[in-house]
Design an enzyme around this catalytic site. Sequence first.
Site, PDB file in Angstrom:
ATOM      1  N   ASP A  81       7.140  -0.455   1.406  1.00  0.00           N
ATOM      2  CA  ASP A  81       5.655   0.043   0.363  1.00  0.00           C
ATOM      3  C   ASP A  81       6.021   1.597   0.161  1.00  0.00           C
ATOM      4  O   ASP A  81       6.261   2.157   0.922  1.00  0.00           O
ATOM      5  CB  ASP A  81       4.775   0.037   1.317  1.00  0.00           C
ATOM      6  CG  ASP A  81       3.433   0.013   0.832  1.00  0.00           C
ATOM      7  OD1 ASP A  81       3.205  -0.332  -0.361  1.00  0.00           O
ATOM      8  OD2 ASP A  81       2.306   0.542   1.300  1.00  0.00           O
ATOM      9  N   HIS A 213      -4.151  -2.023  -3.907  1.00  0.00           N
ATOM     10  CA  HIS A 213      -4.026  -1.013  -2.918  1.00  0.00           C
ATOM     11  C   HIS A 213      -5.232  -0.432  -2.148  1.00  0.00           C
ATOM     12  O   HIS A 213      -6.079  -0.452  -3.086  1.00  0.00           O
ATOM     13  CB  HIS A 213      -2.935  -0.021  -3.345  1.00  0.00           C
ATOM     14  CG  HIS A 213      -1.424  -0.566  -3.432  1.00  0.00           C
ATOM     15  ND1 HIS A 213      -0.389   0.479  -2.960  1.00  0.00           N
ATOM     16  CD2 HIS A 213      -0.915  -1.393  -3.984  1.00  0.00           C
ATOM     17  CE1 HIS A 213       0.711   0.008  -3.365  1.00  0.00           C
ATOM     18  NE2 HIS A 213       0.684  -1.429  -3.763  1.00  0.00           N
TER      19      HIS A 213
END
Length: 286
Positions: A81, A213
């Site tokens: 990530d 996100h």
Amino acid sequence: MRVNLSKILQDAQENGYGIGAFNTPNLESVQAVIAAAEARNQPVIIMHAQIHESLIPLEVIGPLMIRLADQAKVGVCVHLDHGEDLGYLLHAMKMGFTSVMYDGSRLPYEENLANTREIVRVAHYLGVSVEAELGRVLRPEGGGAPDPEEEILTPEACYTDPELAKAFVAATGVDALAIAFGTAHGIYEAEPCLDFDRIAAIHKLVDVPLVMHGGSGVNAADFQKAIVAGISKINYFTYMSLAGGRAVRAYFSQNPGRDLRFDEIAEIGRVAMQADVEQAIAVFQG
């Protein structure tokens, strides 16, 4: 069973539900997330963020994530990530990560596009999926040290432009796109105001799965609205981690003066994180 991001998101995109993606910066969080996914009999994404190198290096946590994913009874994507260093992303791919997220959102558009295209070229050769980001997901007020670059930006200035998203996906060949539409990283002091019409507009123009996100702190109804509008992957970490910490604090509050071994503390946190992840997965499934 270890799978790549494209495989794990395909059914979600086609059938209108969300897949949870959870940062796992220690053994207990990896165990909690995979156990929650198995309890719900749903696939899941476990992630290591480059910013978590100070907590635990990729060299330490990566092999552990891969081994536990291979042993899982459900599909597990092992994802890197917010990788900003191209060499770091390549190292994760060679280690066995099945997906990487290149974060060039702070760069000028053309530089982000060029770097993303190169990552996609290499990753696809290795059978690895690629997520990219277009737009900026900010920290909420009170959500940590301010980023000087972000202090002059309004949320609206950071939102992903639908037409630009269409061009970016076509030019890079990415497998998933993280978009900005009002969420933020960290702890929310107030309910976020999400632009669901923007999600729908991007979803109409882009054929790859869309990613949220800054998912922690969004209420269940807004998660489901975002999924209906076109979100397929939801990143979630802060409130899961807080659930573990709060469970430990509650235990000591209820048992004053009790000595506790660290392994017992870790298990209290793991159980609480698993419960929180199970709840999140249930919400994402609709």
